[in-house]
Design a protein around this motif. Structure first.
Motif, PDB file in Angstrom:
ATOM      1  N   ARG A 131       1.087  -1.395   0.221  1.00 25.05           N
ATOM      2  CA  ARG A 131       0.023   0.433   0.113  1.00 25.05           C
ATOM      3  C   ARG A 131       0.710   1.820   0.010  1.00 25.05           C
ATOM      4  O   ARG A 131       0.983   2.262  -1.261  1.00 25.05           O
ATOM      5  CB  ARG A 131      -0.768   0.076   1.101  1.00 25.05           C
ATOM      6  CG  ARG A 131      -2.446   1.378   1.671  1.00 25.05           C
ATOM      7  CD  ARG A 131      -3.332   0.992   2.656  1.00 25.05           C
ATOM      8  NE  ARG A 131      -2.126   0.427   3.475  1.00 25.05           N
ATOM      9  CZ  ARG A 131      -1.963   1.905   4.250  1.00 25.05           C
ATOM     10  NH1 ARG A 131      -1.587   3.306   4.171  1.00 25.05           N
ATOM     11  NH2 ARG A 131      -1.239   1.164   6.092  1.00 25.05           N
ATOM     12  N   GLU A 132       2.016   0.794   0.863  1.00 30.69           N
ATOM     13  CA  GLU A 132       3.141   2.999   0.880  1.00 30.69           C
ATOM     14  C   GLU A 132       3.437   3.007  -0.495  1.00 30.69           C
ATOM     15  O   GLU A 132       4.146   3.751  -0.679  1.00 30.69           O
ATOM     16  CB  GLU A 132       3.900   2.033   1.848  1.00 30.69           C
ATOM     17  CG  GLU A 132       3.138   2.682   3.295  1.00 30.69           C
ATOM     18  CD  GLU A 132       4.102   2.062   4.833  1.00 30.69           C
ATOM     19  OE1 GLU A 132       5.882   2.447   3.945  1.00 30.69           O
ATOM     20  OE2 GLU A 132       4.264   2.214   5.970  1.00 30.69           O
ATOM     21  N   MET A 133       4.216   1.572  -1.342  1.00 27.90           N
ATOM     22  CA  MET A 133       5.056   1.692  -2.448  1.00 27.90           C
ATOM     23  C   MET A 133       3.979   1.941  -3.620  1.00 27.90           C
ATOM     24  O   MET A 133       4.494   1.796  -5.125  1.00 27.90           O
ATOM     25  CB  MET A 133       5.858   0.258  -2.316  1.00 27.90           C
ATOM     26  CG  MET A 133       6.340   0.163  -1.406  1.00 27.90           C
ATOM     27  SD  MET A 133       7.384   1.431  -1.424  1.00 27.90           S
ATOM     28  CE  MET A 133       8.066   1.570   0.287  1.00 27.90           C
ATOM     29  N   ARG A 134       2.430   1.529  -3.231  1.00 30.86           N
ATOM     30  CA  ARG A 134       1.977   1.867  -4.734  1.00 30.86           C
ATOM     31  C   ARG A 134       1.941   2.839  -5.328  1.00 30.86           C
ATOM     32  O   ARG A 134       2.230   3.254  -6.406  1.00 30.86           O
ATOM     33  CB  ARG A 134       0.543   1.288  -4.670  1.00 30.86           C
ATOM     34  CG  ARG A 134      -0.584   1.407  -5.318  1.00 30.86           C
ATOM     35  CD  ARG A 134      -2.271   0.569  -4.775  1.00 30.86           C
ATOM     36  NE  ARG A 134      -2.081  -0.883  -5.138  1.00 30.86           N
ATOM     37  CZ  ARG A 134      -1.834  -1.650  -3.808  1.00 30.86           C
ATOM     38  NH1 ARG A 134      -2.757  -0.901  -2.857  1.00 30.86           N
ATOM     39  NH2 ARG A 134      -2.052  -2.687  -4.105  1.00 30.86           N
ATOM     40  N   PRO A 135       1.472   3.898  -4.450  1.00 31.94           N
ATOM     41  CA  PRO A 135       1.386   5.635  -5.314  1.00 31.94           C
ATOM     42  C   PRO A 135       2.969   5.973  -6.250  1.00 31.94           C
ATOM     43  O   PRO A 135       2.905   5.957  -7.310  1.00 31.94           O
ATOM     44  CB  PRO A 135       1.849   6.438  -3.803  1.00 31.94           C
ATOM     45  CG  PRO A 135       1.143   5.379  -3.110  1.00 31.94           C
ATOM     46  CD  PRO A 135       1.530   4.567  -3.483  1.00 31.94           C
ATOM     47  N   ASN A 136       4.175   5.162  -5.558  1.00 30.00           N
ATOM     48  CA  ASN A 136       5.264   5.685  -6.587  1.00 30.00           C
ATOM     49  C   ASN A 136       5.443   4.693  -7.082  1.00 30.00           C
ATOM     50  O   ASN A 136       5.817   4.499  -8.507  1.00 30.00           O
ATOM     51  CB  ASN A 136       6.520   5.004  -5.143  1.00 30.00           C
ATOM     52  CG  ASN A 136       7.138   6.079  -4.226  1.00 30.00           C
ATOM     53  OD1 ASN A 136       6.783   7.715  -4.560  1.00 30.00           O
ATOM     54  ND2 ASN A 136       6.448   5.836  -2.770  1.00 30.00           N
ATOM     55  N   ALA A 137       4.828   3.196  -7.050  1.00 26.81           N
ATOM     56  CA  ALA A 137       4.938   2.342  -8.834  1.00 26.81           C
ATOM     57  C   ALA A 137       3.801   3.111  -9.841  1.00 26.81           C
ATOM     58  O   ALA A 137       4.597   3.004 -10.641  1.00 26.81           O
ATOM     59  CB  ALA A 137       4.593   1.289  -8.551  1.00 26.81           C
TER      60      ALA A 137
END
Length: 142
Positions: A131-137
């Motif tokens: 969930r934390e990395m989704r926006p960056n991805a």
């Protein structure tokens, strides 16, 4: 042929005495080094504990301000901004947990606390990381 009986002479006695002296000095040096290692380990644990407490204090301030923003200023935020705020808050909470673990490790190393080993579920941790990395991805794909 006559067998010669071996008998210690003065040279053997001196060598034996030199060896005993060297062994005693070596044992004293080992004890001194063990004390030094122990002192260094205690210093490292004290440093780790002190640094962890300082970091935890700063994380507490950040967490407090995030809670204020969440409770008082969310009316003007978009859903995406609210999501980012939640991610930041969760990260601060997780960082505080890691710092608490560092404090616990320091306590274990100094013998203040004992291990409490038990099974732990990791699925929630994995979901949080995704969930934390989704926006960056998602941004990386643009």
């Amino acid at each position: 042929m006559v067998a010669r009986q071996s008998r210690p002479d003065l040279t053997d006695a001196m060598d034996e005495e030199s060896l005993r002296t060297a062994l005693a000095e070596g044992a004293l040096e080992i004890e001194r080094l063990e004390r030094r290692v122990s002192d260094l380990q205690k210093s490292g644990s004290r440093f780790l504990s002190g640094a962890a407490h300082a970091i935890r204090n700063n994380l507490t301030v950040i967490q407090s301000y995030l809670e204020i923003i969440h409770s008082d200023l969310t009316a003007g935020l978009s859903d995406q901004q609210m999501s980012f705020l939640g991610i930041i808050y969760d990260s601060v909470v997780r960082m505080r947990s890691l710092v608490d673990d560092l404090v616990a490790i320091a306590a274990l190393e100094t013998g203040i606390e004992q291990f409490d080993i038990r099974p732990t579920r990791v699925d929630g941790l994995i979901e949080d990381a995704c969930r934390e990395m989704r926006p960056n991805a998602e941004l990386g794909g643009q």
